[in-house]
Motif scaffolding. Structure first.
Motif, mmCIF file in Angstrom:
data_model
loop_
_atom_site.group_PDB
_atom_site.id
_atom_site.type_symbol
_atom_site.label_atom_id
_atom_site.label_comp_id
_atom_site.label_asym_id
_atom_site.label_seq_id
_atom_site.Cartn_x
_atom_site.Cartn_y
_atom_site.Cartn_z
ATOM 1 N N PRO A 249 0.809 -1.221 0.000
ATOM 2 C CA PRO A 249 0.000 0.000 0.000
ATOM 3 C C PRO A 249 0.844 1.275 0.000
ATOM 4 O O PRO A 249 0.397 2.311 -0.469
ATOM 5 N N ASP B 250 6.786 13.534 -3.640
ATOM 6 C CA ASP B 250 7.052 12.797 -2.395
ATOM 7 C C ASP B 250 5.820 12.829 -1.500
ATOM 8 O O ASP B 250 5.429 11.822 -0.912
ATOM 9 N N THR B 251 5.208 14.011 -1.399
ATOM 10 C CA THR B 251 4.001 14.136 -0.586
ATOM 11 C C THR B 251 2.878 13.309 -1.182
ATOM 12 O O THR B 251 2.145 12.631 -0.466
ATOM 13 N N GLN C 212 3.243 9.794 -0.284
ATOM 14 C CA GLN C 212 2.900 9.593 1.118
ATOM 15 C C GLN C 212 1.385 9.599 1.305
ATOM 16 O O GLN C 212 0.826 8.788 2.038
ATOM 17 N N ARG C 213 0.721 10.550 0.624
ATOM 18 C CA ARG C 213 -0.746 10.612 0.686
ATOM 19 C C ARG C 213 -1.355 9.298 0.199
ATOM 20 O O ARG C 213 -2.285 8.766 0.801
ATOM 21 N N ASP D 78 -0.747 6.523 2.764
ATOM 22 C CA ASP D 78 -1.620 6.655 3.934
ATOM 23 C C ASP D 78 -3.048 6.240 3.593
ATOM 24 O O ASP D 78 -3.703 5.530 4.355
ATOM 25 N N ALA D 79 -3.528 6.696 2.434
ATOM 26 C CA ALA D 79 -4.920 6.423 2.079
ATOM 27 C C ALA D 79 -5.122 4.937 1.766
ATOM 28 O O ALA D 79 -6.136 4.345 2.147
ATOM 29 N N THR E 272 -3.326 2.540 3.030
ATOM 30 C CA THR E 272 -3.237 1.892 4.335
ATOM 31 C C THR E 272 -4.592 1.919 5.030
ATOM 32 O O THR E 272 -5.065 0.912 5.555
ATOM 33 N N ASP E 273 -5.224 3.103 5.009
ATOM 34 C CA ASP E 273 -6.567 3.231 5.603
ATOM 35 C C ASP E 273 -7.553 2.292 4.920
ATOM 36 O O ASP E 273 -8.334 1.607 5.568
ATOM 37 N N ALA F 124 -7.281 -1.174 5.907
ATOM 38 C CA ALA F 124 -7.689 -1.410 7.291
ATOM 39 C C ALA F 124 -9.200 -1.335 7.454
ATOM 40 O O ALA F 124 -9.801 -2.179 8.115
ATOM 41 N N LYS G 182 -9.769 11.081 -2.517
ATOM 42 C CA LYS G 182 -9.161 11.763 -1.381
ATOM 43 C C LYS G 182 -7.804 12.369 -1.761
ATOM 44 O O LYS G 182 -7.543 13.542 -1.500
ATOM 45 N N ASP H 80 -1.408 25.188 -1.015
ATOM 46 C CA ASP H 80 -0.692 25.558 0.210
ATOM 47 C C ASP H 80 0.715 26.037 -0.088
ATOM 48 O O ASP H 80 1.297 26.818 0.655
#
Lengths: 328, 444
Positions: free
Chosen positions: B200, B398-399, B402-403, B406-407, B409-410, B413, B424, B435
């Protein structure tokens, strides 16, 4: 810890101080000036280092947390960069981030379970090792303390090997007896980390408690024994109340340590698909700073983390102090 | 966990170092000003350039350069490529105003460095005249507007590594399409193994798979970045892997970690959707499976199609503020086009050369024996020739990875759909760009 044990022989210090004041009338002002100069000489290097390594970074983090970067130029590339005042925008950004808040919730849950467990364990070990009939005290004391000497990163790698299926003898053994265990799943990984932390710091806390136990005057035990108190009663009514300051201290350290949880999840992250980039607030700030390159948001998160650590540890001190007064 | 002195000290130390760094950056900015005409080396002047790299065996070509160019000595400083640490270090050095002269930077992160004003525009130094020495699409990965920001070094065309012996034993045919791949996955699962792992957190590979399906995550329109992660091709890829995951046909352990290597060694995972540079990983981590592996083309969405993608690949970039940009550029071009260094880099196992000439595909079959004598690089050469060349990277990849990690992974789960991951991440990526003070819009 050491501060607490050192403050025991206080009466002696006070006596000496009184002697000093006795010589005062003679050359008061000159001695005082010399003392002040000497004190300044001793204190200045500390203050300089303290300012440079402690106050300055904190101040700088505060400053950074109130700034933002503005970019101009085609597509924002290769153009001018400008730092401008952002107000509390970075804080708002951090507080609006679900993952950051979830991370806080996670370490609080972690602390609520792991800290009491570890402190109870450390206290039990300390009492057992300091009981009259204990043997091989020196050996066990060192053995329990040993994990503290292992750096957190190494400890995490070590335990990582024991958690990863396919390599871990623990998983293999569990498999063998028909227990399907996954130390790194979403539900268990936090407790696998708690295990590493407990393994590392129980011995250290135990040593702090032992130090305080050693400072308990022997007459108290004698008196208790004469009164017919058993080992359990001595522990319950004399030892525990008297090591209370050490218990408070280790708990406060643990609260701070829990909020700083970083190395363990950082090291286990590549091994476990269940640890995300914001698993703990510290890891989240790290990711913001070094993956996302958002130093300003990371600074705001670091400040928030410090504030929470402050509130929780002082809150606990307050609570513990208040209860103590109530007892008296 | 009492008195986490180790952590606290590291964090404080880091903060102090950062603080010092920022302070320096301030000085550097005011000193350089805007009219920074590149310094030129006088004839006969001896200089030294520093080069941050993690490529295995980079020392050898650099030694060769140093022997041939006594006046321009290059000093290699190895940086760790674990978890993107090298980029964290480079970004910090840029902020601090003391980056090296040259750095090894992967294609996807080039725009991120541009955002930091970290890379030198090589176009004014005449970089464009080297353009034809490289594969066009790779050259294009670090061209923005009229600027040329890095010299391509190597790429990673994607393919499928598989244990031919096990596939034969289990009577599983090498899948040519993703449908066949699913069928193969079911057959492999019946034998007690898993065909693959869907890691993931590996955004890199996922983007490669989306690339193959025809996705275009980043684009530009005027001075606005267009983000298009939640598009039809990517959804197809997400749906496909979600289905494999939900049917429990694939593992979800992280790849390129101990547990995964162990599975490769034991045959618990008999295949890997990887990239050309994966040969070195297999050879290094599963030496006992020598002779049993083969490489096959990446499965296609439609039978007979020729759609491929790229995973990884890097460039040699010159950092802004390099002391002698002209010499740095000369070195970067030499390193990546001259047959001698290319041969040395191939020996080290650096991936698929970005240069068109200076090597033969056979040179790349370094571990031919491991692949049972197969000319496996031909597979990747063909893939490289059919990579969709219009794919572009944007800032903050890179971000993005990571996003995605994380998503996913969620999603693994809590059972939410992989499509919701895309929605998302699309939203988050737009917000991330804004930003950073950029103009960004949702595509299509």
């Amino acid at each position: 810890m050491s501060r607490d044990t050192l403050s025991r022989p206080e009466p002696a210090v006070r006596k000496r101080a009184r002697k000093d004041t006795g010589s005062r009338p003679r050359r008061a002002s000159r001695t005082e000036a010399r003392n002040a100069r000497a004190a300044a000489g001793f204190v200045l290097p500390f203050l300089a280092l303290f300012g440079l390594c402690f106050i300055a970074p904190i101040g700088y983090a505060l400053y950074q947390s109130l700034q933002k970067t503005e970019r101009a130029g085609p597509l924002g590339l290769g153009g001018r960069e400008q730092e401008t005042f952002a107000g509390l925008a970075n804080y708002a950004h951090a507080l609006a981030d679900d993952r950051f808040l979830t991370g806080f919730g996670r370490v609080l849950l972690f602390g609520a379970v792991q800290i009491p467990l570890m402190i109870v364990l450390a206290t039990a070990l300390a009492l057992l090792l300091e009981s009259a009939s204990a043997r091989g005290v020196a050996f066990f004391r060192s053995a329990f303390f040993l994990p503290y000497g292992v750096p957190g990163v190494i400890a995490s790698i070590l335990w990582g090997f024991l958690y990863v299926p396919g390599i871990s003898p623990l998983v293999k053994t569990a498999d063998f007896v028909g227990w399907d265990v996954d130390f790194l799943s979403r539900g268990t990984v936090l407790w696998s980390i708690a295990n590493i932390v407990t393994w590392q710091f129980t011995g250290y806390n135990m040593l702090v408690l032992i130090a305080q136990l050693k400072a308990v005057p022997g007459e108290l035990y004698e008196a208790a024994r004469i009164d017919g108190a058993g080992a359990w009663q001595v522990a319950r009514h004399i030892k525990l109340p008297l090591i209370r300051p050490a218990l408070v201290l280790t708990t406060v350290f643990s609260i701070i340590g829990t909020l700083q949880l970083f190395a363990e999840p950082m090291v286990l992250r590549p091994l476990a698909s269940s640890i995300d980039s914001g698993f703990t607030p510290n890891l989240h700030a790290y990711s913001e700073a070094f993956v996302g390159n958002n130093q300003h948001v990371a600074a705001a998160e670091a400040v928030l983390l410090a504030v929470v650590a402050c509130v929780l540890s002082f809150g606990f001190l307050r609570l513990a102090g208040g209860r103590a007064k109530g007892h008296r | 966990m009492t008195s986490n002195t180790v952590h606290r000290r590291t964090v404080l130390g880091g903060a102090a170092a950062l603080a010092a760094g920022f302070a320096l950056a301030g000085c550097g900015d005011s000193g350089d000003g805007d009219g920074n005409a590149p310094r030129e080396r006088k004839k006969g002047q001896k200089i030294q350039l520093t080069f941050w790299s993690w490529v295995p065996g980079i020392d050898k070509p650099v030694d060769l350069w140093n022997r041939k160019n006594p006046e321009v000595q290059v000093k290699v400083e190895k940086v760790s490529a674990v978890n993107g640490q090298q980029y964290a270090k480079m970004h910090a050095a840029i902020k601090a105003g003391n980056p090296p002269d040259l750095g090894q930077i992967e294609f996807p992160v080039v725009p991120g460095f541009l955002l930091d004003n970290g890379l030198l525009d090589l176009a004014p130094l005449g970089a464009a005249r080297h353009r034809n020495k490289f594969f066009g699409w790779q050259w294009q990965q670090s061209v923005f507007g009229k600027g040329v920001y890095a010299i391509p070094q190597a790429s990673g065309p994607m393919g499928l590594f598989l244990r031919q012996d096990l596939f034969d034993k289990w009577e599983v045919r090498t899948p040519r399409t993703w449908d066949e791949y699913e069928t193969a996955a079911k057959a492999v699962r019946k034998k007690g193994a898993w065909i693959e792992t869907f890691a993931p957190t590996n955004g890199n590979r996922f983007s490669g798979l989306a690339w193959q399906a025809g996705a275009k995550w980043y684009g530009t329109h005027g001075d606005t970045w267009i983000v298009h992660i939640d598009d039809e091709p990517t959804r197809r890829v997400a749906d496909y892997w979600e289905s494999l995951v939900r049917q429990k046909l694939v593992k979800t352990i992280p790849d390129r970690q101990n547990a995964w290597y162990k599975d490769l060694q034991t045959g618990a995972i008999p295949s890997w959707v990887g990239a050309s540079w994966g040969d070195a990983l297999l050879v290094g981590n599963a030496p006992d499976t020598k002779g049993k592996w083969r490489a096959a083309p990446l499965p296609q969405w439609k039978a007979g199609e020729q759609a491929f993608a790229n995973w990884g690949g890097s460039t040699t970039a010159v950092f802004a503020g390099a002391s002698y940009p002209k010499d740095a550029l000369d070195f970067a071009v030499w390193l990546n086009t001259d047959p001698e260094p290319i041969a040395l880099l191939i020996d080290g196992g650096y991936g698929f050369p970005s240069a068109k000439k200076g090597y033969a595909t056979t040179d790349l079959d370094v571990d031919k024996d491991f692949f049972g004598g197969q000319a496996y690089s031909k597979v990747f050469a063909d893939a490289g020739a059919h990579v969709d060349t219009s794919w572009r990277w944007g800032p903050g990849v890179d971000t993005l990875y990571q996003r995605l990690g994380d998503a996913f992974t969620d999603a693994l789960a809590d059972g939410s759909s992989f499509r919701s991951v895309l929605t998302k991440v699309q939203r988050q990526t737009l917000a991330d760009l804004k930003d950073k003070g950029l103009k960004a819009e949702s595509g299509g």
